[in-house]
Every structure is written in structure tokens, then in C-alpha cells.
Write an enzyme that holds these catalytic residues in place. Structure first.
Site, PDB file in Angstrom:
ATOM      1  N   HIS A 141      30.287  17.465  28.302  1.00 28.56           N
ATOM      2  CA  HIS A 141      31.387  17.107  27.389  1.00 28.56           C
ATOM      3  C   HIS A 141      32.324  16.022  27.946  1.00 28.56           C
ATOM      4  O   HIS A 141      32.452  14.951  27.385  1.00 28.56           O
ATOM      5  CB  HIS A 141      32.237  18.343  27.087  1.00 28.56           C
ATOM      6  CG  HIS A 141      31.465  19.480  26.528  1.00 28.56           C
ATOM      7  ND1 HIS A 141      31.002  19.544  25.228  1.00 28.56           N
ATOM      8  CD2 HIS A 141      31.080  20.648  27.106  1.00 28.56           C
ATOM      9  CE1 HIS A 141      30.377  20.693  25.033  1.00 28.56           C
ATOM     10  NE2 HIS A 141      30.402  21.377  26.139  1.00 28.56           N
TER      11      HIS A 141
HETATM   12  O1  RIB Z   1      34.678  22.582  25.007  1.00 26.42           O
HETATM   13  C1  RIB Z   1      34.396  21.823  26.158  1.00 26.42           C
HETATM   14  C2  RIB Z   1      35.642  21.551  26.933  1.00 26.42           C
HETATM   15  O2  RIB Z   1      36.236  22.770  27.366  1.00 26.42           O
HETATM   16  C3  RIB Z   1      35.378  20.745  28.223  1.00 26.42           C
HETATM   17  O3  RIB Z   1      36.501  19.973  28.521  1.00 26.42           O
HETATM   18  C4  RIB Z   1      35.197  21.826  29.254  1.00 26.42           C
HETATM   19  O4  RIB Z   1      35.534  21.356  30.564  1.00 26.42           O
HETATM   20  C5  RIB Z   1      36.197  22.840  28.800  1.00 26.42           C
HETATM   21  O5  RIB Z   1      37.462  22.449  29.315  1.00 26.42           O
END
Ligand code: RIB
Ligand code: CA
Length: 325
Positions: A254
Site C-alpha cells: 500500500h
Molecule cells: O490499509 C493499509 C494501510 O493501513 C497502510 O498504510 C498500512 O501500513 C496500514 O497503516
């Protein structure tokens, strides 16, 4: 309505950047990615927030990433230990008790910078050249929200806020409709959204299209340096949860998509939309409601990235990790 493809970054000047983060496995990959790209990104500081794990661990993990990238001159400021309103939630089930499953953590040599992240953000953004500083937000948006509440005038120093968070087409990853960063502090995300800053979201809609594969993990492993070994160990553990939960052929990285967007926006596409964040208690708490077809003709308050070039992302990430030790 045609998709607006992000503009070409090659003509762009160096980006003055603050990275706000809750490391977290994918945060660490994003930090290595960014810190390995000094020609394009002038990373002024890392600011940490509670999110995936508690603040002491996200702050230690940010210091670890800085050490692994050989960039110990970049200050790390610890920020908010809890969300604005809601009771804190964490994601130890995904990121491990230490916030970095897959590898052994330790206390890094260099400590935190003096003072909290919130006064650092206020002082820096208040005195910055007009609209000169970009903020990458990889966790709950609590730190920037607190700075905006205390000193709304800091918007003058902000060029753009690029957020990993939210979900529309994809559905949520912590509830059926909410993504973790928004669910962890929706009120903070509302403060940032309502501040009127130039805002770009990289939601699950795009991060779930940029997935690891055996070949992509092998291309990273083939670098055979410390950074690639760390990233391989971290990702091999981290992607298990999403692959199992969604039945995906690979896992999303992500937060690293935010860095790729800053480096090479032409890898991505999206459109300006109206976004509303639901902070009411209930089944839609933390949801981002996106008017993708502009049915309400409401003001466009964010650029919503909906798609990206997965192989282009991994090629760029690999190329940058190759620069590290
Ligand atoms: O949903 C994904 C996000 O939530 C990313 O930033 C992961 O590191 C968590 O913080
Ligand atoms: Ca994160």
C-alpha cells in the site's frame, strides 16, 4: 468524463517532502523507496504516529528504516500517540507485535529528534515558502490534523498532501467499507479534507491492483543487497494476510504506491472527485464516499487514484532498492 492521468514528473523540480508514517511493514518499504531517491525527493523529516502499532514502536521502526537506507541525517519526530476522538486501534495481527513481522528488530543507533511532530509541522509549514512542501501520509492523519487545528494557517506552506488511504470500488480492509488508516482516525481525515489543501488519495482501489508476484519478489531478491533481503523478508510475511483474506494471487504494498506516485505519477490514473468521510458511529464508520461519476455536482476536493501500472511500480521500486546497501 475521461480519466486524468497524472502529469509527468520528469520535468518536475525536486519535491520538498515530509513523510508521516506508522511503520508498519509497507511503510518501511515506502521509506526505503523514498530515502533511496534523493535526486527527486528532498525528505526533510519523518513524522511518526500510532497506527499499525503503538507510537514507541512506529517511531523505532522509522528510525530502523532510516538506518537501513543510510540516511541518518533525516530527523524522525514522534507525533500523536492516539487518534483525535475514537479509541485507539492497532493492526498487530497484520504487522506483528513489533510492527515489522518477518525480521528481527533492534534499537537503532540514532535517536528521535527533540520535540513532537506537531510543533515541527507547525513551525516548518508556517515558515515555508508558499505551497512548497509536500506531505506523504502513510498512516492515520492525526499529526497533520492536530497541526491544522492548532494553526490553520499552515496550509500556506503545503503544496500537496498525498494520502495512502480510503476505499471506494474495492471495499474496505478493516470493515466491509472502511480502509484501516481512515478507520483508525476518520475525524483527523475530515480535518485534512476540510482544510482545502491540494489532496490526492491512493486508496485500496489502486493498491489492490499493484500486487506482488513470485517474479516480482524474485526481481527484488536478485539485487542481493541488504535492503532487498530486508524487503523480501518483510513482504513475504506481510502479504500473507491479504492473500488469504481476499484470495489474491499476491499482496499489496500500500504505502509504497505513494512514493511511486511522487516519483512517476504517469504510472497512475484517476480523476478529481468529491469525497466525503463518514465519522459517525455505526457500520459505515471510516468510509470514504466517492462521487466518481459526479452525480451530486459537489465541489471536487480530492484527486482519487483508481489504477496503476503494477509492473512499472515494481520495476521502479527494484531500481531504487538497488541503490541501497
Ligand atoms: O490499509 C493499509 C494501510 O493501513 C497502510 O498504510 C498500512 O501500513 C496500514 O497503516
Ligand atoms: Ca501505514
Amino acid at each position: 468524463m475521461t480519466l486524468k492521468t497524472a502529469t509527468n514528473a520528469h520535468a518536475a523540480p525536486k519535491i520538498d517532502l515530509i513523510i508521516d508514517t506508522d511503520p508498519g511493514a509497507d511503510d518501511v518499504v515506502a521509506l526505503l523507496f523514498a530515502l533511496a531517491s534523493p535526486q527527486e525527493l528532498n525528505v526533510r523529516a519523518l513524522t511518526t504516529v500510532a497506527g499499525n502499532v503503538r507510537l514507541d514502536k512506529t517511531s523505532r521502526n522509522a528510525r530502523l528504516a532510516r538506518e537501513w537506507a543510510g540516511r541518518e541525517e533525516v530527523p524522525v519526530y514522534a507525533g500523536a500517540p492516539k487518534p483525535l476522538v475514537r479509541t485507539p486501534i492497532y493492526a498487530e495481527d497484520i504487522h506483528g507485535k513489533e510492527g515489522l513481522s518477518g525480521i528481527a528488530v533492534y534499537e537503532p543507533g540514532k535517536g528521535l529528534a527533540k520535540g513532537s511532530a506537531i510543533p515541527y509541522l507547525i513551525d516548518t509549514l508556517k515558515s515555508a515558502e508558499p505551497h512548497s512542501i509536500t506531505i506523504a501520509m502513510l498512516g492515520p492523519q492525526t499529526n497533520l490534523a492536530l497541526a491544522l487545528i492548532q494553526e490553520p494557517g499552515i496550509v500556506q506552506g503545503i503544496k500537496e498532501v498525498v494520502v495512502m488511504g480510503g476505499a471506494h470500488f474495492n471495499g474496505g480492509n478493516i470493515t466491509p467499507v472502511a480502509e484501516f488508516n481512515l478507520f483508525a482516525d476518520p475525524q483527523a481525515a475530515e480535518v485534512v479534507l476540510n482544510s482545502g489543501v491540494k489532496l490526492t488519495y491512493l486508496p485500496l482501489d489502486v493498491t489492490h491492483k499493484i500486487l506482488t508476484s513470485e517474479a516480482r519478489l524474485n526481481q527484488i531478491a536478485a539485487l542481493n543487497n541488504n535492503a532487498s533481503r530486508l524487503v523480501g523478508s518483510i513482504l513475504n510475511e506481510y502479504i500473507k494476510g491479504d492473500m488469504e483474506h481476499y484470495g489474491l494471487p499476491g499482496g499489496p504494498v500500500h504505502d509504497a504506491t505513494v512514493v511511486a506516485y511522487l516519483l512517476k505519477p504517469q504510472l497512475f490514473s484517476g480523476r478529481s472527485v468529491n469525497v466525503v468521510i463518514d465519522s459517525r458511529e455505526g457500520p459505515t464508520f471510516g468510509q470514504t464516499i466517492v462521487d466518481w461519476y459526479d452525480g451530486l455536482k459537489a465541489p471536487k476536493n480530492a484527486f482519487w487514484v483508481e489504477s496503476g501500472d503494477a509492473q512499472g511500480f515494481f520495476d521502479l521500486l527494484t531500481e531504487r532498492l538497488a541503490r541501497l546497501k
